[in-house]
Each structure stands twice: as structure tokens, then as C-alpha cells.
Write a protein that holds these residues in place. Structure first.
Motif, mmCIF file in Angstrom:
data_model
loop_
_atom_site.group_PDB
_atom_site.id
_atom_site.type_symbol
_atom_site.label_atom_id
_atom_site.label_comp_id
_atom_site.label_asym_id
_atom_site.label_seq_id
_atom_site.Cartn_x
_atom_site.Cartn_y
_atom_site.Cartn_z
ATOM 1 N N ILE A 323 -5.554 32.708 58.107
ATOM 2 C CA ILE A 323 -5.780 31.294 57.996
ATOM 3 C C ILE A 323 -6.083 30.687 59.166
ATOM 4 N N ASP A 324 -6.100 31.612 60.165
ATOM 5 C CA ASP A 324 -6.630 31.103 61.703
ATOM 6 C C ASP A 324 -7.622 30.054 61.620
ATOM 7 N N GLY A 325 -7.627 28.869 62.057
ATOM 8 C CA GLY A 325 -8.761 28.473 62.113
ATOM 9 C C GLY A 325 -8.947 27.257 61.205
ATOM 10 N N LEU A 326 -7.901 27.253 60.069
ATOM 11 C CA LEU A 326 -8.058 26.530 58.722
ATOM 12 C C LEU A 326 -8.156 24.982 59.097
ATOM 13 N N PHE A 327 -7.394 24.646 60.149
ATOM 14 C CA PHE A 327 -7.352 23.196 60.662
ATOM 15 C C PHE A 327 -8.345 22.845 61.796
ATOM 16 N N ASP A 328 -9.027 21.605 61.535
ATOM 17 C CA ASP A 328 -9.474 20.950 62.831
ATOM 18 C C ASP A 328 -9.100 19.591 62.714
ATOM 19 N N LEU A 329 -8.103 19.413 63.694
ATOM 20 C CA LEU A 329 -7.543 18.042 63.713
ATOM 21 C C LEU A 329 -7.897 17.255 64.984
ATOM 22 N N ARG A 330 -8.983 17.575 65.415
ATOM 23 C CA ARG A 330 -9.088 17.117 67.142
ATOM 24 C C ARG A 330 -9.917 15.591 66.852
ATOM 25 N N THR A 331 -10.485 15.432 65.839
ATOM 26 C CA THR A 331 -11.222 14.072 65.709
ATOM 27 C C THR A 331 -10.058 13.185 65.138
ATOM 28 N N LEU A 332 -9.158 13.799 64.179
ATOM 29 C CA LEU A 332 -7.996 12.815 63.806
ATOM 30 C C LEU A 332 -7.111 12.443 64.781
ATOM 31 N N ASN A 333 -6.741 13.389 65.870
ATOM 32 C CA ASN A 333 -5.794 13.174 66.846
ATOM 33 C C ASN A 333 -6.288 12.379 67.876
ATOM 34 N N GLU A 334 -7.710 12.326 68.069
ATOM 35 C CA GLU A 334 -8.362 11.428 68.907
ATOM 36 C C GLU A 334 -8.161 10.116 68.515
ATOM 37 N N LEU A 335 -8.267 9.757 67.312
ATOM 38 C CA LEU A 335 -8.231 8.482 66.383
ATOM 39 C C LEU A 335 -6.825 8.090 66.623
ATOM 40 N N LEU A 336 -5.794 8.779 66.191
ATOM 41 C CA LEU A 336 -4.505 8.457 66.248
ATOM 42 C C LEU A 336 -4.066 8.122 67.772
ATOM 43 N N GLU A 337 -4.308 8.946 68.642
ATOM 44 C CA GLU A 337 -3.928 8.767 70.161
ATOM 45 C C GLU A 337 -4.481 7.497 70.713
ATOM 46 N N SER A 338 -5.900 7.057 70.249
ATOM 47 C CA SER A 338 -6.605 5.989 70.530
ATOM 48 C C SER A 338 -5.728 4.701 70.252
ATOM 49 N N ALA A 339 -5.246 4.879 68.929
ATOM 50 C CA ALA A 339 -4.399 3.783 68.211
ATOM 51 C C ALA A 339 -3.128 3.807 68.842
ATOM 52 N N GLY A 340 -2.713 4.782 69.557
ATOM 53 C CA GLY A 340 -1.353 4.441 70.029
ATOM 54 C C GLY A 340 -0.143 5.231 69.236
ATOM 55 N N ASP A 341 -0.631 6.049 68.194
ATOM 56 C CA ASP A 341 0.087 6.741 67.376
ATOM 57 C C ASP A 341 0.219 8.347 67.906
ATOM 58 N N ALA A 342 1.424 9.072 67.605
ATOM 59 C CA ALA A 342 1.474 10.440 67.697
ATOM 60 C C ALA A 342 0.549 11.067 67.202
ATOM 61 N N PRO A 343 0.061 12.262 67.905
ATOM 62 C CA PRO A 343 -1.041 13.307 67.013
ATOM 63 C C PRO A 343 -0.022 14.119 66.102
ATOM 64 N N VAL A 344 -0.716 14.910 65.170
ATOM 65 C CA VAL A 344 -0.255 15.731 64.200
ATOM 66 C C VAL A 344 -0.454 17.283 64.647
ATOM 67 N N SER A 345 0.240 18.135 64.085
ATOM 68 C CA SER A 345 0.112 19.610 64.618
ATOM 69 C C SER A 345 -0.586 20.441 63.651
ATOM 70 N N ALA A 346 -1.560 21.334 64.234
ATOM 71 C CA ALA A 346 -2.103 22.363 63.400
ATOM 72 C C ALA A 346 -1.221 23.569 63.390
ATOM 73 N N ALA A 347 0.007 23.619 63.874
ATOM 74 C CA ALA A 347 0.878 24.694 63.706
ATOM 75 C C ALA A 347 0.282 26.173 64.344
ATOM 76 N N GLY A 348 -0.399 25.935 65.175
ATOM 77 C CA GLY A 348 -1.163 27.278 65.747
ATOM 78 C C GLY A 348 -2.241 27.632 65.012
ATOM 79 N N LEU A 349 -2.516 27.161 63.754
ATOM 80 C CA LEU A 349 -3.548 27.535 62.834
ATOM 81 C C LEU A 349 -5.019 26.813 62.903
ATOM 82 N N GLY A 350 -5.115 26.478 64.116
ATOM 83 C CA GLY A 350 -6.537 25.700 64.250
ATOM 84 C C GLY A 350 -6.578 24.712 65.415
ATOM 85 N N GLU A 351 -7.589 23.913 65.536
ATOM 86 C CA GLU A 351 -7.358 23.068 66.827
ATOM 87 C C GLU A 351 -6.952 21.828 66.549
ATOM 88 N N GLU A 352 -6.480 21.205 67.457
ATOM 89 C CA GLU A 352 -5.565 20.022 67.390
ATOM 90 C C GLU A 352 -5.802 19.048 68.896
#
Length: 352
Positions: A323-352
């Protein structure tokens, strides 16, 4: 009326929208050329409230701009995965187990989880003849569909309790995949003894049919956190149309934020959306109970996924695999960080 809890504050999305705009719009994606529409699947469940609100309040369409949003309502995850795999839809709100299954079966080529949507809101409900776990021997228990998230949860839990099941029926407990509305009818008629379901169907069986909760799934997970719904996008669509995917995420974040900011209004909006999708809304009592049991969050709780894989393999509904690579949270985390919110984790199973 108490409404659902939400785990994100999500403010200042205007800056995030500016970041996403870049040099091209979603209707002229740099990677994929012109894009006329984005096709989104979801279920008419309370656990899919971010989708219901995003559609009914126009939040997705506002974010997508000139790209037209097309929607399709499904009953359970495996059916939505079939549509996604066939290219009939581009993205789907879906339970984690079907998302995991398609990723493993395709060798990581089918889809990516790009955000969470809902945590909690699933349970095993039973009739008066069942008071303890031991009473389940010989019972018939319904789930929404073979291999969906609740089906896997039930089969895995039963195995832990020492019961056998079979994907073809039979065993110590007979698990019968059944469409949710039919499950309610069958339970009322005494033709099934219980069901492991998502909200609002848990609350419908409890309030409308006299069922009682034998197992609340949140009690099986650390801190009660487990993903009920995630946002999944076809891998090739994401690669060809990154701007559209980013704008879909902007609409999704806005929907989760709307649920947080409009607690008093949310039940009515959700109920109207359910009525539009199914032809029938919920009673105030059912909806209030259902919303108390869910948390809307963009965090996909990736830390639970390895256990979900193990559960699916043990249940016989999915293959083991990477399941390596299941998550791609890069865009989500860019949006969250730009809004002043904490990023979320992919738990080592993809990009964040």
C-alpha cells in the motif's frame, strides 16, 4: 440539536484558492488540456455529508469554475470502484477498504486517496434475540456489499471473536451483503438478525426498527478514530488534471468547514440532500442520533490503514499487497498550511 463534531478549523481559504489558480484554470489544465466536466461519486449516507453539502451548497461547483460537476450516487464502495476503474467517474467519496482493494489489485496504478472526509459512524446493531457476542452463533447479519468497509469490519471482528464466516455465505455467522434500505425491511420482517452499517442506517434501525447497538466500531480503534469515508481520485485523472483535483479539494475543504460553521443549519441541508438523492429524508430523531456519531475531518487517518489491510485479508475480501503510495496528500496539505491549519499525515504510505 447537537450536530457532528469537526476536527478542522479551516480558515482563510481565499489565499489557498489563489495558490491553486496558478497559470492555468481547471478548464485548461496544463497537463491534460481542456476539461469540460468532473464526475464525482458518493453515497446517500450521513457519513458522506461533506459530499452532500459540497453538492447542495454549490461549494464544488464554485471551486471548479467553468468545469461542470457531474454526480452519481452509489450504495456501497465496490460499485463505486467499478465505475472509477471503468473511467465512468473521476473521483469518489468511498470507504477505505474498497480504496485499498483497488490500489492493491492494480499494483498502485488505479487511484490515490487525496483526503479524509469522515471518521466514525459505523456499528453492529442487532435484534432482541441477541444480547451477547455468544448469541451471534447461527445468526444472519447484513452488510452493505461484499468487500465494503463495514463488510470487512464485521468479518474481521467476528474472526477475532472466534466465529467463522464465508464470502459465499454460511459459517458460524451468515453474513449477507444487502442494499441498506432492503436491510431495514428485512430486519423489521425478522429475516435478518442484525447488520453492520454506516450512518444513518445504524440510527434508522435503532430508532425506526427497535434495534440495539452491540458493537460501536469506534470502540475497536485507538482514541475512537477510524476512517469511514475518504476522497479517492483516479490516478490518471489526477496526473492529467492536477488543477481540477486541487479545486475539488478546495470544495471539499470548504464543505468540511461549512459543516463546522453551520451546526444549526447542517441537519436540514443534509436531510434535504438525502431526500433529493433517495426520495425520502430522515426523521429529526434519526438524523440527530446519526450526526452525534460522526466526525467530519480532512484527515484520512492513514495510521489505521495497515490494520485495515490485515482485516481485509483475514476476511477473505482482498489480496495482500503493498500500500506504499496509496496517499497523495500534497495538495491537501498545501491548502491546509496556506489556511493556517496543521497538515495531515500519510503515515509513510505516500506523499504529504
Amino acid at each position: 440539536m447537537k450536530t457532528a463534531r469537526t476536527t478542522t478549523a479551516l480558515t482563510a481559504l481565499g489565499l489557498a484558492a489563489m495558490m491553486l489558480a496558478g497559470c492555468a484554470s481547471a478548464s485548461a489544465d496544463q497537463a491534460g488540456g481542456d476539461l469540460d466536466e468532473l464526475r464525482l461519486g458518493y453515497f446517500a449516507n450521513v457519513t458522506h455529508a461533506p459530499a452532500l453539502v459540497g453538492v447542495s451548497e454549490g461549494l464544488f461547483q464554485d471551486a471548479l469554475g467553468d468545469v461542470t460537476l457531474k454526480t452519481e450516487v452509489f450504495n456501497a464502495g465496490p460499485a463505486a470502484i467499478e465505475a472509477l476503474s471503468a473511467g465512468a467517474i473521476d473521483a469518489a467519496y468511498i470507504g477505505p477498504n474498497p480504496a485499498i482493494n483497488t490500489f492493491i489489485q492494480s499494483g498502485g496504478q488505479s487511484a490515490r486517496v487525496i483526503a479524509g472526509a469522515t471518521s466514525g459512524g459505523a456499528a453492529l446493531v442487532v435484534g432482541d434475540g441477541i444480547s451477547t457476542v455468544d448469541d451471534l452463533k447461527g445468526a444472519t447479519i447484513a452488510t452493505p456489499q461484499l468487500g465494503n468497509t463495514q463488510d470487512v469490519a464485521l468479518r474481521s471482528w467476528l474472526a477475532d471473536e472466534g466465529f467463522t464466516t464465508s464470502i459465499s455465505g454460511g459459517g458460524d455467522v451468515n453474513v449477507t451483503p444487502t442494499e441498506n434500505a432492503q436491510t431495514l425491511t428485512l430486519f423489521r420482517d425478522g429475516k435478518v438478525d442484525g447488520a453492520w452499517l454506516p450512518e444513518p442506517w445504524v440510527s434508522r434501525l435503532v430508532v425506526d426498527a427497535g434495534a440495539k447497538v452491540l458493537v460501536d466500531e469506534k470502540d475497536l480503534w485507538k482514541d475512537g478514530n477510524f476512517p469511514t469515508t475518504v476522497l479517492l481520485v483516479r490516478k490518471d485523472f489526477a496526473e492529467q488534471h492536477p488543477d481540477a483535483v486541487g479545486e475539488l479539494l478546495e470544495g471539499h475543504i470548504s464543505a468540511v468547514r461549512w459543516l463546522d460553521d453551520n451546526a444549526a443549519q447542517a441537519p436540514t441541508v443534509i436531510n434535504d440532500a438525502l431526500a433529493d438523492a433517495t426520495g425520502q429524508g430522515l426523521t429529526e430523531e434519526v438524523l440527530a442520533r446519526a450526526l452525534q456519531n460522526v466526525t467530519f475531518t480532512v484527515d484520512p487517518h492513514a495510521e489505521t490503514v495497515e490494520q485495515l489491510v490485515a482485516n481485509g485479508v483475514a476476511a477473505g475480501t482482498q489480496k495482500d499487497g503493498s500500500i506504499d503510495g496509496l496517499f497523495d496528500l500534497r495538495t491537501l496539505n498545501e491548502l491546509l498550511e496556506s489556511a493556517g491549519d496543521a497538515p495531515v499525515s500519510a503515515a509513510g504510505l505516500g506523499e504529504e
